[in-house]
Design a protein around this motif. Sequence first.
Motif, PDB file in Angstrom:
ATOM      1  N   PHE A 186      38.163   4.779 -45.244  1.00 40.81           N
ATOM      2  CA  PHE A 186      37.971   3.749 -44.234  1.00 40.81           C
ATOM      3  C   PHE A 186      36.554   3.176 -44.308  1.00 40.81           C
ATOM      4  O   PHE A 186      36.370   1.968 -44.206  1.00 40.81           O
ATOM      5  N   LEU A 187      35.545   4.052 -44.460  1.00 44.30           N
ATOM      6  CA  LEU A 187      34.155   3.576 -44.519  1.00 44.30           C
ATOM      7  C   LEU A 187      33.912   2.719 -45.759  1.00 44.30           C
ATOM      8  O   LEU A 187      33.200   1.718 -45.699  1.00 44.30           O
ATOM      9  N   ASP A 188      34.496   3.098 -46.874  1.00 38.90           N
ATOM     10  CA  ASP A 188      34.311   2.306 -48.086  1.00 38.90           C
ATOM     11  C   ASP A 188      34.918   0.916 -47.929  1.00 38.90           C
ATOM     12  O   ASP A 188      34.331  -0.094 -48.322  1.00 38.90           O
ATOM     13  N   ARG A 189      36.130   0.824 -47.291  1.00 41.73           N
ATOM     14  CA  ARG A 189      36.761  -0.479 -47.072  1.00 41.73           C
ATOM     15  C   ARG A 189      35.955  -1.308 -46.075  1.00 41.73           C
ATOM     16  O   ARG A 189      35.828  -2.519 -46.230  1.00 41.73           O
ATOM     17  N   PHE A 190      35.384  -0.638 -45.075  1.00 43.21           N
ATOM     18  CA  PHE A 190      34.571  -1.342 -44.091  1.00 43.21           C
ATOM     19  C   PHE A 190      33.318  -1.929 -44.744  1.00 43.21           C
ATOM     20  O   PHE A 190      32.940  -3.062 -44.471  1.00 43.21           O
ATOM     21  N   LYS A 191      32.666  -1.142 -45.622  1.00 49.59           N
ATOM     22  CA  LYS A 191      31.474  -1.623 -46.328  1.00 49.59           C
ATOM     23  C   LYS A 191      31.802  -2.785 -47.250  1.00 49.59           C
ATOM     24  O   LYS A 191      31.042  -3.726 -47.379  1.00 49.59           O
ATOM     25  N   GLN A 192      32.957  -2.723 -47.890  1.00 48.08           N
ATOM     26  CA  GLN A 192      33.350  -3.803 -48.785  1.00 48.08           C
ATOM     27  C   GLN A 192      33.639  -5.082 -48.009  1.00 48.08           C
ATOM     28  O   GLN A 192      33.321  -6.170 -48.449  1.00 48.08           O
ATOM     29  N   MET A 217      36.882   9.148 -46.080  1.00 46.21           N
ATOM     30  CA  MET A 217      35.855   8.225 -46.485  1.00 46.21           C
ATOM     31  C   MET A 217      36.449   6.899 -46.933  1.00 46.21           C
ATOM     32  O   MET A 217      35.733   5.966 -47.149  1.00 46.21           O
ATOM     33  N   GLY A 260      29.938  -5.728 -46.034  1.00 48.83           N
ATOM     34  CA  GLY A 260      28.698  -5.522 -46.781  1.00 48.83           C
ATOM     35  C   GLY A 260      28.386  -6.710 -47.670  1.00 48.83           C
ATOM     36  O   GLY A 260      29.161  -7.659 -47.807  1.00 48.83           O
TER      37      GLY A 260
END
Length: 124
Positions: free
Chosen positions: A3-9, A1, A12
Amino acid sequence: MGFLDRFKQAFGSKSETTDSNETEYRDPLEEQMKKEHASRQQSVIDEAMAELEGENQQLRPEPVSDSPPDYDVGAVEAEDLLVEEETESAHSLLNLIEHESVEEMGDHLESVTILGDLPEEVEL
């Protein structure tokens, strides 16, 4: 997870930062209104307590319902209930009102209309 958190940051929306210097609005009349409300509340409580503690309280007597003498036979024994009498059927004729003519009852039904499926007009 991770990678997804860094992508959202990265892509986003950024969360809004709030100023810690902002203070909550305080009504200047708030303290006065609290005191007035407390005094009104206390006056209502004092009045209610004075009413309850007063010695000139008058209890209302409960209304006694008097049954018509035609229906009330007074004290009855259990044996009296088992005896068949001719007067048992006469209670349906008590308080019966007989009208000699319809005119004395009034004309309150003159403007009545009948609604519904009727094959012909009905006269009252």
